[in-house]
Design a protein around this motif. Structure first.
Motif, PDB file in Angstrom:
ATOM      1  N   TYR A 157       0.835  -1.203   0.000  1.00  0.00           N
ATOM      2  CA  TYR A 157       0.000   0.000   0.000  1.00  0.00           C
ATOM      3  C   TYR A 157       0.870   1.254   0.000  1.00  0.00           C
ATOM      4  O   TYR A 157       0.592   2.221  -0.727  1.00  0.00           O
ATOM      5  CB  TYR A 157      -0.955   0.019   1.194  1.00  0.00           C
ATOM      6  CG  TYR A 157      -1.863   1.231   1.150  1.00  0.00           C
ATOM      7  CD1 TYR A 157      -3.003   1.221   0.352  1.00  0.00           C
ATOM      8  CD2 TYR A 157      -1.544   2.393   1.842  1.00  0.00           C
ATOM      9  CE1 TYR A 157      -3.809   2.338   0.258  1.00  0.00           C
ATOM     10  CE2 TYR A 157      -2.347   3.512   1.753  1.00  0.00           C
ATOM     11  CZ  TYR A 157      -3.484   3.482   0.962  1.00  0.00           C
ATOM     12  OH  TYR A 157      -4.279   4.600   0.864  1.00  0.00           O
ATOM     13  N   ASP A 159       8.061   4.559  -8.198  1.00  0.00           N
ATOM     14  CA  ASP A 159       7.515   3.207  -8.017  1.00  0.00           C
ATOM     15  C   ASP A 159       8.678   2.290  -7.635  1.00  0.00           C
ATOM     16  O   ASP A 159       9.406   1.802  -8.489  1.00  0.00           O
ATOM     17  CB  ASP A 159       6.844   2.739  -9.302  1.00  0.00           C
ATOM     18  CG  ASP A 159       6.012   1.474  -9.094  1.00  0.00           C
ATOM     19  OD1 ASP A 159       6.064   0.908  -7.983  1.00  0.00           O
ATOM     20  OD2 ASP A 159       5.316   1.063 -10.037  1.00  0.00           O
ATOM     21  N   GLN A 194       3.895   1.491  -1.161  1.00  0.00           N
ATOM     22  CA  GLN A 194       4.466   1.598  -2.507  1.00  0.00           C
ATOM     23  C   GLN A 194       3.497   2.320  -3.432  1.00  0.00           C
ATOM     24  O   GLN A 194       3.877   3.253  -4.165  1.00  0.00           O
ATOM     25  CB  GLN A 194       4.788   0.222  -3.073  1.00  0.00           C
ATOM     26  CG  GLN A 194       5.308   0.262  -4.510  1.00  0.00           C
ATOM     27  CD  GLN A 194       5.381  -1.122  -5.156  1.00  0.00           C
ATOM     28  OE1 GLN A 194       4.998  -2.121  -4.557  1.00  0.00           O
ATOM     29  NE2 GLN A 194       5.880  -1.175  -6.380  1.00  0.00           N
ATOM     30  N   SER A 195       2.246   1.922  -3.391  1.00  0.00           N
ATOM     31  CA  SER A 195       1.229   2.538  -4.237  1.00  0.00           C
ATOM     32  C   SER A 195       0.995   3.990  -3.856  1.00  0.00           C
ATOM     33  O   SER A 195       0.894   4.873  -4.721  1.00  0.00           O
ATOM     34  CB  SER A 195      -0.079   1.752  -4.116  1.00  0.00           C
ATOM     35  OG  SER A 195      -1.120   2.385  -4.832  1.00  0.00           O
ATOM     36  N   SER A 208       3.799   6.164  -4.970  1.00  0.00           N
ATOM     37  CA  SER A 208       3.693   6.397  -6.406  1.00  0.00           C
ATOM     38  C   SER A 208       2.727   7.533  -6.702  1.00  0.00           C
ATOM     39  O   SER A 208       2.996   8.398  -7.547  1.00  0.00           O
ATOM     40  CB  SER A 208       3.244   5.115  -7.112  1.00  0.00           C
ATOM     41  OG  SER A 208       3.135   5.322  -8.508  1.00  0.00           O
ATOM     42  N   ASP A 209       1.612   7.570  -5.995  1.00  0.00           N
ATOM     43  CA  ASP A 209       0.627   8.642  -6.184  1.00  0.00           C
ATOM     44  C   ASP A 209       1.188   9.999  -5.780  1.00  0.00           C
ATOM     45  O   ASP A 209       1.003  10.995  -6.478  1.00  0.00           O
ATOM     46  CB  ASP A 209      -0.630   8.369  -5.349  1.00  0.00           C
ATOM     47  CG  ASP A 209      -1.438   7.191  -5.859  1.00  0.00           C
ATOM     48  OD1 ASP A 209      -1.264   6.817  -7.037  1.00  0.00           O
ATOM     49  OD2 ASP A 209      -2.242   6.651  -5.080  1.00  0.00           O
TER      50      ASP A 209
END
Length: 289
Positions: A148, A160, A150-151, A154-155
């Motif tokens: 989570y 990433d 990581q995601s 990225s946002d």
């Protein structure tokens, strides 16, 4: 190579840095800079006070600032700060890595004159610390939380980085946007990665399939390093290159596919960002295949 910050202090290279003295210097300097910034920009008072002046330590301040950027309806600021604290309590090297990373920005980025700049504003510094937490969670068996983060990173930070990837200390992500790092990649101490770098796989391998970037290497903007290959210590990858084969230590490579264009035995050569960008500029090389 040391770089003097005007009116402040001389930052010593990672190898020669005294951990205890440097730890005290970073926190004291950051607080001084926050007080000065508050006097110059009172409209940002809540940022300086909540992120620095009300915090009890450098670690707590970093954890608060990054948590404030990552928080949303799923993960709250207190939850993130508490999780950072758990990681730091369990890993004695966590605080050292934070300090080495923020020092790396000042040492290698001529546009940066104060600790408070990467601390408050630079998504490269924030992305590295978020990855450090995700990596600790991954190794601690909390893999969904790690993925989570990581995601979420990225946002927020446009990077990433797989939680399993291993990062050393003194990592400098310049601009950070577009960085992709695969699961089995290794990035050792004092590595610099510019924007849009990929440490990826070839799509033809399984298992250990990503690059190993050794100490002091510099990877130029837009470079793609693919496969389980070793990028030797203090090597340099020119901007826009595609690297498919191992690179010897102290070598500079460029092109598509990348080829050796220079070797040196001086591990401290091209340490400043001005020298890095000059050496890795697009105009310096023939990129024809």
């Amino acid at each position: 190579m040391a770089r003097t910050i005007p009116g402040r202090l001389t930052l010593i290279s990672t190898q020669a840095r005294d951990r205890g003295d440097f730890a005290d210097t970073v926190w004291a300097e950051l607080r001084k800079e926050a007080e000065e910034a508050l006097s110059r920009a009172p409209m940002l008072a809540s940022l300086f006070i909540e992120s620095v002046l009300e915090q009890p330590s450098f670690e707590a301040a970093v954890f608060y600032r990054i948590s404030a950027r990552l928080k949303n309806d799923v993960v709250s600021l207190p939850l993130l700060s508490e999780t950072f604290g758990r990681a730091a309590a369990a890993d004695a090297d966590f605080g050292d890595a934070l300090r080495a990373d923020i020092a790396a920005v000042l040492e290698r980025d001529p546009a940066t004159q104060r600790f408070i700049e990467p601390f408050l504003y630079f998504k490269g510094f924030h992305a590295v610390q978020t990855h450090r937490l995700a990596h600790w969670l991954w190794g601690n068996g909390e893999r969904d939380f790690a993925l989570y983060l990581q995601s979420r990173s990225s946002d927020v930070f446009q990077t990433d980085i797989h939680p399993a990837a291993h990062f050393g200390k003194g990592i400098f992500l310049d601009h950070a946007t577009g960085l992709v790092v695969g699961e089995t990649a290794v990035v050792e101490d004092d590595v610099s990665l510019l924007q849009n770098v990929t440490l990826g796989g070839t799509g033809k391998e399984s298992g250990d399939r990503h690059p190993k970037v050794r100490k002091g290497a510099i990877v130029g903007a837009g470079a793609k390093i693919l496969g389980n290959i070793e990028i030797g210590a203090y090597s340099r990858i020119a901007a826009g290159s595609v690297v498919l084969r191992a690179v010897e230590p102290h070598s500079t490579v460029a092109g598509i596919p990348a080829r050796i264009i220079r070797t040196t035995n001086d591990p401290e050569a091209l340490r400043t960002k001005e020298e890095i960008l000059k050496a890795l500029s697009y105009e310096s090389f023939d990129y024809s295949i």
